[in-house]
Design an enzyme around this catalytic site. Structure first.
Site, PDB file in Angstrom:
ATOM      1  N   TYR A 154      53.942 -42.971  70.176  1.00  0.00           N
ATOM      2  CA  TYR A 154      54.083 -42.132  68.973  1.00  0.00           C
ATOM      3  C   TYR A 154      53.587 -42.877  67.735  1.00  0.00           C
ATOM      4  CZ  TYR A 154      56.210 -39.605  65.075  1.00  0.00           C
ATOM      5  OH  TYR A 154      56.411 -38.943  63.889  1.00  0.00           O
ATOM      6  N   TYR A 214      59.190 -42.930  55.265  1.00  0.00           N
ATOM      7  CA  TYR A 214      60.021 -43.687  56.203  1.00  0.00           C
ATOM      8  C   TYR A 214      59.731 -45.187  56.068  1.00  0.00           C
ATOM      9  CZ  TYR A 214      61.463 -39.657  59.192  1.00  0.00           C
ATOM     10  OH  TYR A 214      61.993 -38.504  59.702  1.00  0.00           O
ATOM     11  N   ARG A 227      58.320 -31.569  55.512  1.00  0.00           N
ATOM     12  CA  ARG A 227      59.388 -30.896  56.259  1.00  0.00           C
ATOM     13  C   ARG A 227      59.087 -29.426  56.484  1.00  0.00           C
ATOM     14  NH1 ARG A 227      61.501 -35.031  58.880  1.00  0.00           N
ATOM     15  NH2 ARG A 227      62.134 -36.704  57.472  1.00  0.00           N
ATOM     16  N   GLU A 334      64.796 -31.258  69.226  1.00  0.00           N
ATOM     17  CA  GLU A 334      64.033 -31.012  68.000  1.00  0.00           C
ATOM     18  C   GLU A 334      63.780 -29.504  67.905  1.00  0.00           C
ATOM     19  OE1 GLU A 334      60.906 -33.839  66.873  1.00  0.00           O
ATOM     20  OE2 GLU A 334      59.567 -32.129  66.560  1.00  0.00           O
TER      21      GLU A 334
HETATM   22  C1  3EB Z   1      61.414 -36.669  62.320  1.00  0.00           C
HETATM   23  O1  3EB Z   1      61.962 -35.929  61.518  1.00  0.00           O
HETATM   24  C2  3EB Z   1      61.410 -36.204  63.753  1.00  0.00           C
HETATM   25  O2  3EB Z   1      55.079 -36.847  63.535  1.00  0.00           O
HETATM   26  O3  3EB Z   1      54.327 -34.853  63.100  1.00  0.00           O
HETATM   27  C3  3EB Z   1      59.251 -34.150  63.373  1.00  0.00           C
HETATM   28  C4  3EB Z   1      58.204 -33.361  62.903  1.00  0.00           C
HETATM   29  C5  3EB Z   1      58.995 -35.425  63.843  1.00  0.00           C
HETATM   30  C6  3EB Z   1      56.897 -33.852  62.897  1.00  0.00           C
HETATM   31  C7  3EB Z   1      55.255 -35.642  63.350  1.00  0.00           C
HETATM   32  C8  3EB Z   1      57.679 -35.888  63.842  1.00  0.00           C
HETATM   33  C9  3EB Z   1      56.640 -35.123  63.376  1.00  0.00           C
HETATM   34  O4  3EB Z   1      60.915 -37.768  62.006  1.00  0.00           O
HETATM   35  C10 3EB Z   1      60.084 -36.286  64.386  1.00  0.00           C
END
Ligand code: 3EB
Length: 346
Positions: A154, A214, A227, A334
């Site tokens: 990932y 992050y 989001r 998810e």
């Molecule tokens: C998160 O919130 C969970 O890498 O495109 C959610 C939505 C997540 C999109 C992406 C990853 C992605 O981090 C993982």
């Protein structure tokens, strides 16, 4: 005034019915994705459909999500991308085989190379055809949590994706597209996307650190996604909510507890919907009017997730359930969602 027809409609159909869609009905289809295990040999390439190897709850037939547009459409190909477009909307998809993409690229892993190449091709296409707004990306590839080349796959994907954004001079923070990234049971790197000639606004969740911010403990490059994306098409506000997990701040909550993780996901989705309604008060998005796609790591948890969703959301909802690996090893579920467009039958 609400137009008689929404410009965009999402329909969930068994794969067997998709092959029987023909003529006028198929003319209005932008494209979509079919999920089964194993992935079916693709019997439809125009309109563009992904065939993703992803198990369904036992006994269920292969399922497809089908995007219909209420405008004249035409199909095309550019490089590895298959797409179908109207004046306002474009749907495209690309499947790249890592084993081919990764031949002799030194330190860069095959997945990173394939991801970078796929995203560059997508941005080339959208720049050429003039679609400013990306409403949504869907990313699927196998063994998402496995480590190779000294780093989790990932995280390799995140490097390749961010490199392509940067190479095209695109922002990697702030107004970035909504997305999801899930582990399939096998096959190629598959990416689908929905774009528009419109303005899309990235929505963030006040309960969560933005993914593009992050800290580095989650990988050398932050994931490039918002989001949710909020857009007005044909007079209707539409919301595309990214894959949403049991994360508060930047941390995973409720290790090993599927009930609590599901509730936390839904709290996050509720917070995103509230934030979207704050920015588009006329939209009045409601949890019980969204279409959901639910990815559960362990098949045995499916019934629990289904029950928690019904309890939290209430009312009738459209939901597809799939078994997939989630992008942090400690996440069990998810959930993604969208609303404001019509929900089928289209
Ligand atoms: C998160 O919130 C969970 O890498 O495109 C959610 C939505 C997540 C999109 C992406 C990853 C992605 O981090 C993982």
């Amino acid at each position: 005034m609400t137009p008689a027809h929404a410009m965009l409609c999402l329909e969930i159909v068994p794969a067997s019915r998709l092959s029987r869609l023909a003529g006028e009905k198929m003319d209005a289809v932008l494209g979509g994705a079919c999920f089964s295990h194993p992935a079916r040999a693709r019997d439809i390439s125009d309109p563009p459909f992904l065939a993703v190897d992803m198990p369904l709850p036992s006994g269920e037939e292969a399922v497809c999500e089908v995007w219909h547009a209420h405008e004249p459409l035409q199909s095309g190909r550019q490089g590895p991308i298959r797409y179908r477009q109207g004046d306002t909307l474009l749907f495209g998809c690309v499947s790249l085989d890592e084993t081919v993409a990764g031949v002799s690229h030194g330190a860069r892993s095959p997945l990173q190379v394939a991801t970078d190449a796929a995203y560059r091709s997508i941005f080339d296409l959208l720049d050429t055809l003039g679609y400013d707004a990306i409403l949504r990306f869907w990313n699927y590839f196998p063994e998402i949590n496995r480590e190779s080349h000294d780093i989790e796959r990932y995280r390799q994907f995140n490097i390749g994706r961010q490199d392509a954004f940067l190479a095209h001079g695109r922002s990697v923070a702030g107004n970035v597209p909504a997305a999801c990234a899930l582990g399939s049971a096998g096959g190629a790197l598959h990416i689908a996307f929905l774009a528009a000639r419109a303005n899309v606004i990235g929505i963030e969740n006040p309960r969560q650190v933005s993914a593009y911010d992050y800290p580095s403990q989650y990988g050398p490059r932050s994931p490039t996604f918002a989001r949710a994306g909020l857009v007005n098409l044909g007079g209707r506000d539409m919301l595309f909510i990214s894959g949403t997990a049991s994360i508060v701040g930047h941390q995973t909550l409720h290790h090993g507890d599927i009930v609590a993780q599901t509730r936390e996901c839904l709290q996050n989705i509720a917070a995103i919907v509230a934030e979207a309604n704050r920015q588009a008060p006329a939209a009045n998005f409601r949890l019980d009017e969204l279409a959901y796609k639910v990815y559960v790591r362990q098949p045995d948890d499916l019934d629990t997730v289904r029950r928690e969703m019904a309890q939290f959301i209430g009312g009738p909802t459209s939901a597809v359930f799939l078994q997939a690996d989630v992008c942090r090893a400690d996440l069990l579920v998810e959930i993604e969602a969208s609303g404001g467009h019509a929900i089928g039958p289209c």
